[in-house]
Scaffold this motif. Structure first.
Motif, mmCIF file in Angstrom:
data_model
loop_
_atom_site.group_PDB
_atom_site.id
_atom_site.type_symbol
_atom_site.label_atom_id
_atom_site.label_comp_id
_atom_site.label_asym_id
_atom_site.label_seq_id
_atom_site.Cartn_x
_atom_site.Cartn_y
_atom_site.Cartn_z
ATOM 1 N N VAL A 44 -20.119 -67.224 -59.425
ATOM 2 C CA VAL A 44 -21.157 -67.594 -58.461
ATOM 3 C C VAL A 44 -22.305 -66.588 -58.549
ATOM 4 O O VAL A 44 -22.094 -65.377 -58.469
ATOM 5 C CB VAL A 44 -20.586 -67.630 -57.032
ATOM 6 C CG1 VAL A 44 -21.668 -68.033 -56.044
ATOM 7 C CG2 VAL A 44 -19.410 -68.599 -56.973
ATOM 8 N N GLN A 45 -23.522 -67.091 -58.712
ATOM 9 C CA GLN A 45 -24.692 -66.233 -58.889
ATOM 10 C C GLN A 45 -25.752 -66.553 -57.833
ATOM 11 O O GLN A 45 -25.713 -67.589 -57.172
ATOM 12 C CB GLN A 45 -25.266 -66.412 -60.295
ATOM 13 C CG GLN A 45 -24.261 -66.107 -61.403
ATOM 14 C CD GLN A 45 -24.852 -66.312 -62.781
ATOM 15 O OE1 GLN A 45 -26.074 -66.362 -62.963
ATOM 16 N NE2 GLN A 45 -23.981 -66.438 -63.771
ATOM 17 N N SER A 46 -26.676 -65.588 -57.708
ATOM 18 C CA SER A 46 -27.855 -65.718 -56.834
ATOM 19 C C SER A 46 -27.537 -65.628 -55.349
ATOM 20 O O SER A 46 -28.385 -65.991 -54.519
ATOM 21 C CB SER A 46 -28.604 -67.039 -57.117
ATOM 22 O OG SER A 46 -29.040 -67.069 -58.452
ATOM 23 N N LEU A 47 -26.336 -65.153 -54.978
ATOM 24 C CA LEU A 47 -26.066 -64.933 -53.553
ATOM 25 C C LEU A 47 -26.712 -63.617 -53.117
ATOM 26 O O LEU A 47 -26.643 -62.618 -53.830
ATOM 27 C CB LEU A 47 -24.561 -64.856 -53.301
ATOM 28 C CG LEU A 47 -23.825 -66.153 -52.966
ATOM 29 C CD1 LEU A 47 -22.357 -65.859 -52.706
ATOM 30 C CD2 LEU A 47 -24.443 -66.855 -51.764
ATOM 31 N N PRO A 48 -27.340 -63.576 -51.954
ATOM 32 C CA PRO A 48 -27.874 -62.302 -51.451
ATOM 33 C C PRO A 48 -26.764 -61.268 -51.279
ATOM 34 O O PRO A 48 -25.582 -61.606 -51.168
ATOM 35 C CB PRO A 48 -28.492 -62.692 -50.100
ATOM 36 C CG PRO A 48 -28.749 -64.156 -50.199
ATOM 37 C CD PRO A 48 -27.653 -64.712 -51.068
ATOM 38 N N ARG A 52 -20.988 -63.210 -49.118
ATOM 39 C CA ARG A 52 -19.791 -63.176 -49.958
ATOM 40 C C ARG A 52 -19.253 -64.588 -50.126
ATOM 41 O O ARG A 52 -19.392 -65.437 -49.239
ATOM 42 C CB ARG A 52 -18.696 -62.301 -49.328
ATOM 43 C CG ARG A 52 -18.982 -60.820 -49.336
ATOM 44 C CD ARG A 52 -18.926 -60.242 -50.743
ATOM 45 N NE ARG A 52 -19.098 -58.792 -50.718
ATOM 46 C CZ ARG A 52 -20.271 -58.168 -50.696
ATOM 47 N NH1 ARG A 52 -21.400 -58.885 -50.674
ATOM 48 N NH2 ARG A 52 -20.339 -56.857 -50.679
ATOM 49 N N VAL A 53 -18.596 -64.811 -51.264
ATOM 50 C CA VAL A 53 -17.944 -66.097 -51.512
ATOM 51 C C VAL A 53 -16.685 -66.175 -50.661
ATOM 52 O O VAL A 53 -15.845 -65.268 -50.682
ATOM 53 C CB VAL A 53 -17.586 -66.251 -53.002
ATOM 54 C CG1 VAL A 53 -16.792 -67.530 -53.222
ATOM 55 C CG2 VAL A 53 -18.843 -66.247 -53.856
ATOM 56 N N ASP A 129 -20.422 -67.076 -47.049
ATOM 57 C CA ASP A 129 -20.730 -66.679 -45.677
ATOM 58 C C ASP A 129 -21.368 -65.302 -45.679
ATOM 59 O O ASP A 129 -21.238 -64.520 -46.641
ATOM 60 C CB ASP A 129 -19.445 -66.659 -44.840
ATOM 61 C CG ASP A 129 -19.730 -66.809 -43.345
ATOM 62 O OD1 ASP A 129 -20.910 -66.709 -42.961
ATOM 63 O OD2 ASP A 129 -18.779 -67.013 -42.586
ATOM 64 N N ARG A 130 -22.023 -65.013 -44.578
ATOM 65 C CA ARG A 130 -22.641 -63.703 -44.404
ATOM 66 C C ARG A 130 -21.558 -62.634 -44.241
ATOM 67 O O ARG A 130 -20.527 -62.849 -43.612
ATOM 68 C CB ARG A 130 -23.545 -63.731 -43.167
ATOM 69 C CG ARG A 130 -24.216 -62.415 -42.830
ATOM 70 C CD ARG A 130 -25.218 -62.634 -41.704
ATOM 71 N NE ARG A 130 -24.629 -63.360 -40.592
ATOM 72 C CZ ARG A 130 -23.906 -62.768 -39.633
ATOM 73 N NH1 ARG A 130 -23.690 -61.465 -39.677
ATOM 74 N NH2 ARG A 130 -23.404 -63.483 -38.650
ATOM 75 N N VAL A 131 -21.787 -61.478 -44.828
ATOM 76 C CA VAL A 131 -20.833 -60.371 -44.741
ATOM 77 C C VAL A 131 -20.921 -59.720 -43.371
ATOM 78 O O VAL A 131 -22.009 -59.474 -42.846
ATOM 79 C CB VAL A 131 -21.104 -59.329 -45.839
ATOM 80 C CG1 VAL A 131 -20.181 -58.127 -45.678
ATOM 81 C CG2 VAL A 131 -20.899 -59.949 -47.197
#
Length: 320
Positions: A44-48, A52-53, A129-131
């Motif tokens: 998975v790419q381009s997540l801020p 987190r996945v 989801d946001r960490v």
């Protein structure tokens, strides 16, 4: 129709080449090869950075690819890793789905995906989801390899730890009262006849749950012999006296052997060899009266942690 006659020689050559290419490409032998597709969070790419996945479904499946036999060398392995680029407008939704295509799997355009196993798998869905951070209680780990007859106690350096993970995952953990779990503690070689208290310190390893433990947790394992055991043994009684006393007197015991009740740790008693590990004696003082019997206590010489109930022997001295 004049445009057909213009440069007709070049057009004829182009037509012949096109027909030859069509015959070549359609006449190639095609084969089917299975490719295992593994989807991990690393795909998975381009997540801020503050995301987190949470889940990837399916995590693994097989695609059957139809390709020209001459392009078999293009498949460098039987494993394909997709490239899942998260779009910016999907962050608010918390998930994104990706149709299973050649481009997603990094396959050549001349490859054709015939089917997917298991049936019904059409796309890969990534939930994220946001960490977030939280403080969660810890669970005392299981202790393995404690010998029979030895008591073990575990003390942890922390009862709660700071953790980091997906917001929904931490929220679920809070709602269900989940604790941080650690791998079992496997002790090394422990002497079954351990007679004194021993301590082991080690850092615990959290189990993989998707929640990151941000602080180390150290366990102190205290091992001690289990109390409460007893054993009756028969031992020969020896005489302990100054050399000058032994030179002047000879001694008679009311009994050459004495039965002693030995108390101590269970593990020490189980490993006990009385004939080599124990000895018993009475002590005769310098003030000895010939012909007068003395009731003297029996002293036990034993391993650490062993004691004996009181026992006495009558000793009578006579001049040599």
């Amino acid at each position: 129709m004049s445009f057909l006659r213009e440069h007709w020689e070049l057009k004829l050559v182009a037509l012949v080449i096109a027909i030859a290419l069509w015959i070549y490409t359609n006449g190639q032998v095609r084969i089917v090869r299975p490719l295992l597709v593994r989807v991990t969070p690393a795909a998975v790419q381009s997540l801020p950075e503050d995301y987190r996945v949470a889940t990837v479904e399916p995590a693994q499946f097989t695609v059957f690819v139809n390709l020209p036999e001459g392009m078999l060398h293009v498949l460098r392995s039987d494993l394909a890793v997709p490239r899942l680029v998260i779009a910016a407008d999907a962050l608010g939704k918390g998930k994104e789905s990706f149709p299973i295509t050649n481009r997603l799997l990094g396959l050549d355009e001349d490859f054709r995906i015939e089917r997917v196993d298991p049936d019904g798998v059409k796309e890969i869905t990534v939930a994220f989801d946001r960490v977030d951070q939280d403080e969660v209680p810890v669970e005392i780990p299981q202790l393995l390899g404690v010998p029979e007859g030895i008591e073990a106690a575990i003390a942890l350096s922390r009862t709660r730890v700071k953790v980091r993970g997906a917001h929904t995952l931490l929220q679920s953990a809070r709602e269900h009262g989940q604790r941080i779990l650690f791998k079992p503690i496997a002790l090394g070689d422990i002497d079954k006849a351990l007679a004194t208290t021993r301590e082991e310190r080690l850092e615990l390893t959290p189990l993989e749950t998707g929640i990151e433990v941000m602080e180390p947790v150290v366990a102190t394992v205290t091992l001690r012999p289990a109390e409460g055991g007893k054993q009756v043994v028969s031992l020969p009684v020896q005489i302990m006296a100054p050399r000058e006393v032994l030179g002047r007197f000879q001694f008679e015991l009311s009994q050459a052997q004495v039965a002693l009740t030995i108390h101590g740790p269970l593990n020490v008693l189980r490993a006990l060899h009385p004939e080599t590990d124990l000895s018993a004696y009475v002590t005769v003082r310098t003030t000895v009266e010939p012909g007068v019997a003395q009731e003297l206590p029996v002293t036990l010489v034993a391993k650490d942690g062993l004691t004996a109930d009181l026992a006495t022997v009558r000793v009578t001295a006579t001049l040599r």
